[in-house]
Motif scaffolding. Structure first.
Motif, PDB file in Angstrom:
ATOM      1  N   GLN A  20      40.147  40.479  44.342  1.00  9.92           N
ATOM      2  CA  GLN A  20      38.938  40.680  45.143  1.00  9.92           C
ATOM      3  C   GLN A  20      37.792  41.214  44.282  1.00  9.92           C
ATOM      4  OE1 GLN A  20      38.601  40.035  48.682  1.00  9.92           O
ATOM      5  NE2 GLN A  20      36.463  40.255  48.055  1.00  9.92           N
TER       6      GLN A  20
ATOM      7  N   PHE B 149      36.680  38.502  41.804  1.00 12.89           N
ATOM      8  CA  PHE B 149      36.011  37.424  42.548  1.00 12.89           C
ATOM      9  C   PHE B 149      34.579  37.847  42.920  1.00 12.89           C
ATOM     10  CE2 PHE B 149      34.950  35.506  46.686  1.00 12.89           C
ATOM     11  CZ  PHE B 149      35.036  34.157  46.370  1.00 12.89           C
ATOM     12  N   ARG B 150      34.436  39.096  43.336  1.00  7.91           N
ATOM     13  CA  ARG B 150      33.116  39.602  43.735  1.00  7.91           C
ATOM     14  C   ARG B 150      32.154  39.593  42.536  1.00  7.91           C
ATOM     15  NH1 ARG B 150      34.054  45.140  45.512  1.00  7.91           N
ATOM     16  NH2 ARG B 150      35.503  44.295  47.018  1.00  7.91           N
TER      17      ARG B 150
ATOM     18  N   MET C 197      31.181  36.065  41.867  1.00 12.99           N
ATOM     19  CA  MET C 197      30.232  35.609  42.894  1.00 12.99           C
ATOM     20  C   MET C 197      28.815  36.083  42.550  1.00 12.99           C
ATOM     21  SD  MET C 197      30.926  33.687  45.487  1.00 12.99           S
ATOM     22  CE  MET C 197      29.938  34.027  46.923  1.00 12.99           C
ATOM     23  N   GLY C 198      28.717  37.302  42.056  1.00 11.51           N
ATOM     24  CA  GLY C 198      27.418  37.865  41.685  1.00 11.51           C
ATOM     25  C   GLY C 198      26.717  37.043  40.621  1.00 11.51           C
TER      26      GLY C 198
ATOM     27  N   HIS D 111      27.235  32.688  42.503  1.00  9.61           N
ATOM     28  CA  HIS D 111      26.766  32.505  43.890  1.00  9.61           C
ATOM     29  C   HIS D 111      27.391  31.297  44.592  1.00  9.61           C
ATOM     30  CE1 HIS D 111      23.754  35.323  42.538  1.00  9.61           C
ATOM     31  NE2 HIS D 111      23.294  34.449  41.697  1.00  9.61           N
TER      32      HIS D 111
ATOM     33  N   ARG E 261      31.314  29.884  46.054  1.00 15.28           N
ATOM     34  CA  ARG E 261      32.706  30.283  46.240  1.00 15.28           C
ATOM     35  C   ARG E 261      33.686  29.490  45.372  1.00 15.28           C
ATOM     36  NH1 ARG E 261      36.391  30.756  51.650  1.00 15.28           N
ATOM     37  NH2 ARG E 261      38.198  31.124  50.390  1.00 15.28           N
TER      38      ARG E 261
ATOM     39  N   ASP F 222      35.987  31.052  42.509  1.00 14.74           N
ATOM     40  CA  ASP F 222      37.453  30.922  42.528  1.00 14.74           C
ATOM     41  C   ASP F 222      37.976  30.437  41.177  1.00 14.74           C
ATOM     42  OD1 ASP F 222      38.476  31.794  44.964  1.00 14.74           O
ATOM     43  OD2 ASP F 222      37.958  29.933  45.995  1.00 14.74           O
ATOM     44  N   ASP F 223      37.339  29.364  40.670  1.00 14.32           N
ATOM     45  CA  ASP F 223      37.769  28.804  39.377  1.00 14.32           C
ATOM     46  C   ASP F 223      37.597  29.822  38.254  1.00 14.32           C
ATOM     47  OD1 ASP F 223      38.349  26.471  40.661  1.00 14.32           O
ATOM     48  OD2 ASP F 223      36.530  25.417  40.033  1.00 14.32           O
TER      49      ASP F 223
ATOM     50  N   THR G 280      37.497  33.102  38.542  1.00 16.36           N
ATOM     51  CA  THR G 280      38.462  34.197  38.700  1.00 16.36           C
ATOM     52  C   THR G 280      39.816  33.775  38.135  1.00 16.36           C
ATOM     53  OG1 THR G 280      37.303  34.791  40.729  1.00 16.36           O
ATOM     54  CG2 THR G 280      39.430  35.823  40.385  1.00 16.36           C
ATOM     55  N   GLN G 281      40.194  32.533  38.420  1.00 19.47           N
ATOM     56  CA  GLN G 281      41.460  32.017  37.893  1.00 19.47           C
ATOM     57  C   GLN G 281      41.438  32.036  36.347  1.00 19.47           C
ATOM     58  OE1 GLN G 281      42.429  28.103  39.334  1.00 19.47           O
ATOM     59  NE2 GLN G 281      44.116  27.861  37.913  1.00 19.47           N
TER      60      GLN G 281
ATOM     61  N   GLU H 240      27.409  37.518  50.126  1.00 17.77           N
ATOM     62  CA  GLU H 240      28.213  37.093  48.964  1.00 17.77           C
ATOM     63  C   GLU H 240      29.337  38.089  48.678  1.00 17.77           C
ATOM     64  OE1 GLU H 240      24.956  34.384  46.562  1.00 17.77           O
ATOM     65  OE2 GLU H 240      25.751  36.179  45.594  1.00 17.77           O
ATOM     66  N   LYS H 241      29.050  39.359  48.888  1.00 17.71           N
ATOM     67  CA  LYS H 241      30.064  40.392  48.630  1.00 17.71           C
ATOM     68  C   LYS H 241      31.240  40.277  49.596  1.00 17.71           C
ATOM     69  CE  LYS H 241      28.965  44.789  47.996  1.00 17.71           C
ATOM     70  NZ  LYS H 241      28.187  46.040  48.084  1.00 17.71           N
TER      71      LYS H 241
ATOM     72  N   ALA I 137      32.463  37.571  50.840  1.00 18.11           N
ATOM     73  CA  ALA I 137      33.253  36.340  50.685  1.00 18.11           C
ATOM     74  C   ALA I 137      34.641  36.682  50.152  1.00 18.11           C
ATOM     75  CB  ALA I 137      32.537  35.392  49.732  1.00 18.11           C
ATOM     76  N   GLU I 138      35.627  35.933  50.638  1.00 18.39           N
ATOM     77  CA  GLU I 138      37.018  36.179  50.243  1.00 18.39           C
ATOM     78  C   GLU I 138      37.450  35.118  49.233  1.00 18.39           C
ATOM     79  OE1 GLU I 138      39.431  38.442  51.356  1.00 18.39           O
ATOM     80  OE2 GLU I 138      37.849  39.565  52.380  1.00 18.39           O
ATOM     81  N   PRO I 139      38.264  35.504  48.257  1.00 18.83           N
ATOM     82  CA  PRO I 139      38.759  34.486  47.320  1.00 18.83           C
ATOM     83  C   PRO I 139      39.808  33.580  47.970  1.00 18.83           C
ATOM     84  CG  PRO I 139      39.707  36.629  46.811  1.00 18.83           C
ATOM     85  CD  PRO I 139      38.717  36.850  47.908  1.00 18.83           C
ATOM     86  N   ASP I 140      40.106  32.488  47.324  1.00 20.49           N
ATOM     87  CA  ASP I 140      41.140  31.558  47.766  1.00 20.49           C
ATOM     88  C   ASP I 140      42.449  32.325  48.024  1.00 20.49           C
ATOM     89  OD1 ASP I 140      43.000  29.588  48.036  1.00 20.49           O
ATOM     90  OD2 ASP I 140      42.568  28.561  46.148  1.00 20.49           O
TER      91      ASP I 140
ATOM     92  N   LEU J 200      45.045  32.070  45.358  1.00 22.17           N
ATOM     93  CA  LEU J 200      44.573  32.304  43.994  1.00 22.17           C
ATOM     94  C   LEU J 200      45.704  32.785  43.067  1.00 22.17           C
ATOM     95  CD1 LEU J 200      41.863  32.339  42.303  1.00 22.17           C
ATOM     96  CD2 LEU J 200      41.935  34.784  42.632  1.00 22.17           C
TER      97      LEU J 200
ATOM     98  N   ARG K  36      47.857  29.979  42.130  1.00 17.47           N
ATOM     99  CA  ARG K  36      47.155  29.104  41.174  1.00 17.47           C
ATOM    100  C   ARG K  36      47.189  29.703  39.769  1.00 17.47           C
ATOM    101  NH1 ARG K  36      41.317  27.943  43.643  1.00 17.47           N
ATOM    102  NH2 ARG K  36      40.900  27.478  41.471  1.00 17.47           N
ATOM    103  N   VAL K  37      46.968  31.019  39.696  1.00 14.21           N
ATOM    104  CA  VAL K  37      46.954  31.686  38.389  1.00 14.21           C
ATOM    105  C   VAL K  37      48.338  31.595  37.749  1.00 14.21           C
ATOM    106  CG1 VAL K  37      46.728  33.920  37.228  1.00 14.21           C
ATOM    107  CG2 VAL K  37      45.057  33.249  38.946  1.00 14.21           C
TER     108      VAL K  37
END
Lengths: 192, 151
Positions: free
Chosen positions: A27, A30-31, A34-35, A38, A40, A44-45, A47-48, B63-64, B66-69, B72, B75-76
């Protein structure tokens, strides 16, 4: 189980324990992503990629800083690299939209209501100029503002992540806020 | 001290807008907070700047939140497994420092082999030696080409 205990187990070969790290910090990372991006899917990619990169670099982690600080550094660097790459792509997209005669500007002006900010927020595209203002900041100001506004980190932690002094973070945040204020006000005149 | 000095100044648009961040966060001293509030009541321009800043806060908030997949972590872990499998399949016979040496030797061997092949196909006149049969031919006893053309 603490982060350092987990790291020892992973380095001893218990690879599956890394999942605990991902679940613990996804989380937060990811945040941050996102910053910067902008979006999702991109976040996600990213963060992975950050976690995979962290796993690969785990033997190099000296445990001199907190694992989260180290992870934040990887996330910031990965995000900035991603932005630099996409900036090149965007340049060609910009040329394409210019040649194709984009009328996004016109739709922004006609749909907005100067006295009702909520109305502007209804459509995703209307908040784009706010993101553009954020994205136009220099990298170090942008990093400081993302870590401060998106992750709500104290200046001491931002200083550790960026490897600068707390005073320098304070100065960066002040400059970033001033720049944002000016860009948003200029944008206001143009869009509202 | 800076704030104290500021609080003694008359509130204008520049001062008001400089204090809007702290105003939104509620971290202004009571005296300045009141001055900012009363300025905002009378100034359209500053009120609009405040609206824009509140909107910016709202966008960041969206934006804050928002939840990740949700997959995830899976996937990792799959990505890590793929990387490790790829690493195991790629076995290099010359690891580490030996690799540049091996590459250098390979290039040198390829160049030498090329020179050898080039020498094999060299024309006979470049060989330097005249065959014995040709050396024994007496040019003086050969018929002239002019005689042949007269026939």
């Amino acid at each position: 189980m603490t982060d350092n205990e987990l790291i020892k187990l992973i380095l001893q070969g218990e690879r599956d324990k890394f999942r605990i790290f991902v679940e613990r910090y996804q989380q937060m990372i990811f945040r941050t992503c996102m910053g910067f991006v902008h979006n999702r899917e991109d976040a996600d990619d990213l963060t992975q990629d950050v976690f995979i990169q962290a796993y690969q670099s785990l033997p190099d982690f000296k445990m001199e800083s907190a694992f989260s600080t180290w992870l934040y550094r990887i996330a910031v660097n990965a995000s900035l690299n991603k932005i630099r790459k996409s900036r090149k792509t965007n340049f060609f997209q910009l040329i394409g939209s210019f040649l194709g005669g984009s009328n996004q500007e016109a739709s922004l002006v006609s749909a907005s209501d100067p006295d009702n900010p909520e109305a502007i927020l209804i459509k995703e595209e209307h908040s784009q100029w706010l993101r553009d203002a954020l994205d136009s900041l220099p990298e170090n100001q942008r990093t400081a503002i993302v870590l401060s506004k998106y992750d709500d980190l104290p200046q001491r932690e931002i200083a550790r992540i960026m490897n600068i002094t707390e005073g320098a973070v304070e100065a960066l945040l002040q400059r970033a806020k001033k720049n944002l204020r000016e860009k948003l006000s200029a944008g206001k005149e143009k869009k509202l | 001290m800076f704030l104290t000095i500021k609080s003694q100044l008359k509130m204008n648009c520049k001062l008001c807008q400089e204090n809007l961040d702290a105003y939104r966060e509620g971290s202004l001293p009571a005296g300045i907070m009141t001055q900012v509030e009363s300025h905002l009541e009378t100034c359209d321009s500053c009120r609009r700047v405040l609206k824009i800043q509140l909107l910016a806060d709202r966008v960041i908030g969206v934006e804050k939140d928002a939840e990740p997949d949700p997959f995830l972590a899976t996937r990792v872990m799959a990505g890590i497994e793929n990387l490790e499998n790829a690493g195991m399949e790629k076995v290099t016979p010359f690891p580490g420092l030996l690799r540049p040496a091996f590459i250098g030797l390979s290039i040198a061997a390829a160049v030498l082999f090329g020179i050898f092949l080039g020498n094999l196909s060299r024309p006979a006149y470049e060989a330097g030696k005249i065959p014995v049969e040709l050396a024994l031919i007496n040019d003086a006893s050969l018929e002239s080409v002019d005689l042949l053309s007269l026939e």
